[in-house]
Scaffold this motif. Structure first.
Motif, PDB file in Angstrom:
ATOM      1  N   PRO A  94      11.426  -8.120  46.594  1.00 25.22           N
ATOM      2  CA  PRO A  94      12.038  -9.399  46.964  1.00 25.22           C
ATOM      3  C   PRO A  94      12.715  -9.304  48.333  1.00 25.22           C
ATOM      4  O   PRO A  94      13.389  -8.308  48.630  1.00 25.22           O
ATOM      5  N   GLY A  95      12.508 -10.342  49.147  1.00 18.89           N
ATOM      6  CA  GLY A  95      13.157 -10.381  50.467  1.00 18.89           C
ATOM      7  C   GLY A  95      12.325  -9.765  51.585  1.00 18.89           C
ATOM      8  O   GLY A  95      12.615  -9.969  52.762  1.00 18.89           O
ATOM      9  N   ASP A  96      11.276  -9.022  51.232  1.00 23.90           N
ATOM     10  CA  ASP A  96      10.398  -8.471  52.279  1.00 23.90           C
ATOM     11  C   ASP A  96       9.702  -9.608  53.023  1.00 23.90           C
ATOM     12  O   ASP A  96       9.472 -10.679  52.451  1.00 23.90           O
ATOM     13  N   GLU A  97       9.335  -9.327  54.256  1.00 28.41           N
ATOM     14  CA  GLU A  97       8.607 -10.334  55.037  1.00 28.41           C
ATOM     15  C   GLU A  97       7.163  -9.886  55.287  1.00 28.41           C
ATOM     16  O   GLU A  97       6.911  -8.709  55.533  1.00 28.41           O
ATOM     17  N   VAL A  98       6.269 -10.863  55.211  1.00 27.17           N
ATOM     18  CA  VAL A  98       4.851 -10.584  55.495  1.00 27.17           C
ATOM     19  C   VAL A  98       4.394 -11.557  56.570  1.00 27.17           C
ATOM     20  O   VAL A  98       4.586 -12.776  56.436  1.00 27.17           O
ATOM     21  N   ILE A  99       3.779 -11.030  57.612  1.00 19.86           N
ATOM     22  CA  ILE A  99       3.270 -11.911  58.675  1.00 19.86           C
ATOM     23  C   ILE A  99       1.901 -12.436  58.269  1.00 19.86           C
ATOM     24  O   ILE A  99       0.992 -11.666  57.944  1.00 19.86           O
ATOM     25  N   VAL A 100       1.819 -13.770  58.252  1.00 23.84           N
ATOM     26  CA  VAL A 100       0.583 -14.443  57.838  1.00 23.84           C
ATOM     27  C   VAL A 100       0.161 -15.386  58.965  1.00 23.84           C
ATOM     28  O   VAL A 100       0.993 -16.157  59.469  1.00 23.84           O
ATOM     29  N   PHE A 101      -1.078 -15.302  59.367  1.00 20.50           N
ATOM     30  CA  PHE A 101      -1.564 -16.192  60.422  1.00 20.50           C
ATOM     31  C   PHE A 101      -2.021 -17.513  59.827  1.00 20.50           C
ATOM     32  O   PHE A 101      -2.711 -17.526  58.804  1.00 20.50           O
ATOM     33  N   GLU A 102      -1.634 -18.603  60.500  1.00 22.11           N
ATOM     34  CA  GLU A 102      -2.109 -19.918  60.062  1.00 22.11           C
ATOM     35  C   GLU A 102      -3.012 -20.513  61.130  1.00 22.11           C
ATOM     36  O   GLU A 102      -2.722 -20.333  62.316  1.00 22.11           O
ATOM     37  N   PRO A 103      -4.108 -21.233  60.736  1.00 18.11           N
ATOM     38  CA  PRO A 103      -4.440 -21.577  59.368  1.00 18.11           C
ATOM     39  C   PRO A 103      -4.745 -20.336  58.524  1.00 18.11           C
ATOM     40  O   PRO A 103      -5.407 -19.420  58.989  1.00 18.11           O
ATOM     41  N   ALA A 104      -4.236 -20.373  57.270  1.00 11.65           N
ATOM     42  CA  ALA A 104      -4.344 -19.218  56.379  1.00 11.65           C
ATOM     43  C   ALA A 104      -5.127 -19.588  55.133  1.00 11.65           C
ATOM     44  O   ALA A 104      -4.922 -20.676  54.575  1.00 11.65           O
ATOM     45  N   TYR A 105      -5.986 -18.699  54.701  1.00 11.58           N
ATOM     46  CA  TYR A 105      -6.676 -18.875  53.415  1.00 11.58           C
ATOM     47  C   TYR A 105      -5.627 -19.186  52.358  1.00 11.58           C
ATOM     48  O   TYR A 105      -4.548 -18.577  52.346  1.00 11.58           O
ATOM     49  N   ASP A 106      -5.932 -20.132  51.497  1.00  6.74           N
ATOM     50  CA  ASP A 106      -4.856 -20.769  50.728  1.00  6.74           C
ATOM     51  C   ASP A 106      -4.101 -19.879  49.747  1.00  6.74           C
ATOM     52  O   ASP A 106      -3.006 -20.215  49.333  1.00  6.74           O
ATOM     53  N   SER A 107      -4.665 -18.751  49.388  1.00  5.46           N
ATOM     54  CA  SER A 107      -3.964 -17.916  48.399  1.00  5.46           C
ATOM     55  C   SER A 107      -2.880 -17.030  49.029  1.00  5.46           C
ATOM     56  O   SER A 107      -2.004 -16.531  48.325  1.00  5.46           O
ATOM     57  N   TYR A 108      -2.949 -16.798  50.339  1.00  7.19           N
ATOM     58  CA  TYR A 108      -2.082 -15.767  50.930  1.00  7.19           C
ATOM     59  C   TYR A 108      -0.578 -16.046  50.721  1.00  7.19           C
ATOM     60  O   TYR A 108       0.156 -15.174  50.261  1.00  7.19           O
ATOM     61  N   ILE A 109      -0.164 -17.240  51.130  1.00  2.64           N
ATOM     62  CA  ILE A 109       1.287 -17.502  51.119  1.00  2.64           C
ATOM     63  C   ILE A 109       1.821 -17.510  49.671  1.00  2.64           C
ATOM     64  O   ILE A 109       2.811 -16.830  49.375  1.00  2.64           O
ATOM     65  N   PRO A 110       1.148 -18.211  48.730  1.00  5.80           N
ATOM     66  CA  PRO A 110       1.607 -18.112  47.337  1.00  5.80           C
ATOM     67  C   PRO A 110       1.612 -16.668  46.813  1.00  5.80           C
ATOM     68  O   PRO A 110       2.501 -16.286  46.055  1.00  5.80           O
TER      69      PRO A 110
ATOM     70  N   GLY B  36       8.396 -12.837  45.393  1.00  7.52           N
ATOM     71  CA  GLY B  36       9.783 -12.946  45.867  1.00  7.52           C
ATOM     72  C   GLY B  36       9.924 -12.584  47.332  1.00  7.52           C
ATOM     73  O   GLY B  36      11.043 -12.418  47.842  1.00  7.52           O
ATOM     74  N   ALA B  37       8.797 -12.458  48.035  1.00  4.71           N
ATOM     75  CA  ALA B  37       8.842 -12.097  49.458  1.00  4.71           C
ATOM     76  C   ALA B  37       8.676 -13.357  50.308  1.00  4.71           C
ATOM     77  O   ALA B  37       8.439 -14.449  49.789  1.00  4.71           O
ATOM     78  N   ILE B  38       8.809 -13.173  51.616  1.00  7.22           N
ATOM     79  CA  ILE B  38       8.817 -14.326  52.532  1.00  7.22           C
ATOM     80  C   ILE B  38       7.597 -14.238  53.446  1.00  7.22           C
ATOM     81  O   ILE B  38       7.365 -13.196  54.076  1.00  7.22           O
ATOM     82  N   ALA B  39       6.842 -15.335  53.507  1.00 13.69           N
ATOM     83  CA  ALA B  39       5.695 -15.373  54.429  1.00 13.69           C
ATOM     84  C   ALA B  39       6.189 -15.878  55.776  1.00 13.69           C
ATOM     85  O   ALA B  39       6.719 -16.984  55.878  1.00 13.69           O
ATOM     86  N   VAL B  40       6.062 -15.040  56.798  1.00 14.11           N
ATOM     87  CA  VAL B  40       6.459 -15.440  58.160  1.00 14.11           C
ATOM     88  C   VAL B  40       5.179 -15.904  58.849  1.00 14.11           C
ATOM     89  O   VAL B  40       4.252 -15.112  59.046  1.00 14.11           O
ATOM     90  N   LYS B  41       5.140 -17.202  59.155  1.00 17.99           N
ATOM     91  CA  LYS B  41       3.875 -17.764  59.635  1.00 17.99           C
ATOM     92  C   LYS B  41       3.775 -17.696  61.149  1.00 17.99           C
ATOM     93  O   LYS B  41       4.726 -18.034  61.853  1.00 17.99           O
TER      94      LYS B  41
END
Ligand code: PMP
Ligand code: GLN
Length: 380
Positions: free
Chosen positions: A109-125, A131-136
């Motif tokens: 929980p609280g970890d951050e993951v860098i996700v590029f957008e547009p993103a395949y729809d499953s990544y952020i959920p 409990g982690a945070i998607a940093v877009k």
């Protein structure tokens, strides 16, 4: 009963929404990514033979051993990487599951993951359910390349992982060797993991090399590299894939996997173990799919869409500023109902529904399907 939702902001995926609408309106479905032509007959025969020979009980938890061996041989041949089939490859029920399990393996929980957008729809959920945070970080419109300076700015002491996808869904962009150099310089001397979604590894065009993380031992040691047989062999309903990671990472990955799916459908694994030996069957996939892409792109010149380039995947995007100033969602719904062609609005791949007025088209279809769809789109 009250449920405290783990994914309060999530609705039904756009693929389901648009496929349902396509069925309701009897529309051609260029939305959800799946082929409408038959998969390899030879592979179908191998599966039915496996069932007849009674390979119908549980496969080992990490996957059918001969299949893992065939994958390791293929990796050696394609990417000159030596991967131990026993300790570094795990067969999974699809690519999405491999990505989800990789994230679940590493995230607190609280970890951050860098996700590029547009993103395949499953990544952020998949990040948020842990409990982690998607940093877009936005890919740069309109060619959807990675802005590595933006990535550098997004990194914090909490960054646990970076999620990359090449060839890219929904845009068809691919990463180059220069991107790999940037990635390497960013993660060097950090504890940042890489999740690499390579489900379109063989669907890459213009003879471009697929920049698999498997080619780079220094990156591989911090990576979970995820694949899908469904996409490669045009059998999306099989939901079979695999994850390649170092023995140390795989050990933790399997702790998550063994109490979730535990193991995967055995007959397809037995069949693929033999089918993967046939190099031509996978080497021919990119030209097979490129022909469809080129044909569709050429047909689309007769419409008022301005097609982007696609370098890989099942998808190509098109801008519609010459057609309308509606939102991409409204247009996608309207042309499904009125013109009888379903597509996917690219805003669905942004958490904030960023609307660049672009629709995604799936060209992994029979020629006749593409022709009829374009005849209909000419009226839009
Ligand atoms: N990642 C991307 C980018 C995809 O397009 C898909 C296709 N569905 C997947 C992962 C998942 O593949 P699978 O159906 O094997 O779960
Ligand atoms: N990957 C497919 C797409 O992008 C759909 C997968 C799904 O429906 N979940 O269209």
């Amino acid at each position: 009963m009250h449920i405290h939702s783990k994914l309060p902001a999530v609705g039904t995926t756009i693929f389901t929404v648009m496929s349902r609408l396509a069925t309701e309106h009897n529309a051609i479905n260029l939305g959800q990514g799946f082929p409408d032509f038959p998969m390899s007959e030879e592979l179908v025969t191998l599966v039915s033979e496996a069932m007849q020979k009674d390979f119908n009980q549980y496969a080992p938890m990490p996957g059918w051993i001969p299949l893992r061996e065939s994958i390791a041989e293929k990796i050696e041949y394609l990417y000159q990487a030596t991967v131990d089939p026993d300790t570094e490859i795990t067969i999974t029920p699809g690519g999405t599951y491999a990505i989800y399990s990789s994230l679940t393996t590493i995230l607190q929980p609280g970890d951050e993951v860098i996700v590029f957008e547009p993103a395949y729809d499953s990544y952020i959920p998949n990040v948020e359910v842990n409990g982690a945070i998607a940093v877009k970080v936005n890919l740069v419109f309109p060619d959807y390349r990675i802005d590595w300076n933006a990535v550098r700015k997004a990194i914090t002491p909490k960054t646990k992982a970076l999620l990359i996808n090449s060839p890219h869904n929904p845009t068809g962009s691919v990463i180059s060797e220069k991107d790999i150099e940037q990635l390497r310089s960013i993660v060097k001397d950090t504890n940042i993991f890489i999740i690499s979604d390579e489900v379109y590894e063989h669907l890459i065009f213009d003879k471009l090399p697929h920049q698999s993380i498997l080619r780079y031992p220094d990156l591989l040691q911090r990576s979970f590299v995820c694949f899908s047989f469904g996409k490669v062999y045009n059998c999306t309903g099989w939901k079979l894939g695999y994850c390649v990671a170092s023995a140390e990472l795989t050990k933790e990955f399997r702790k998550v996997h063994q109490f979730n799916a535990f193991s995967c459908f055995t007959p397809t694994q037995v069949a693929l173990a033999a089918f993967l030996k046939n190099k031509e069957a996978y080497l021919s996939l990119s030209s097979f799919m490129q022909e469809k892409k080129d044909y569709f792109k050429q047909l689309m010149q007769q419409t008022r869409f301005s097609m982007h380039e696609s370098y890989g995947s099942y998808f190509i995007c098109g801008s519609y500023e010459r057609i309308s100033d509606e939102s991409d969602k409204d247009l996608a719904i309207r042309i499904t109902k009125e013109a009888g062609v379903a597509t996917i609005p690219v805003s669905a791949f942004y958490h904030n529904s960023k609307d660049d007025k672009v629709l995604r088209f799936c060209f992994s279809k029979k020629r006749e399907t593409l022709e009829t769809a374009v005849e209909r789109l000419m009226k839009v």
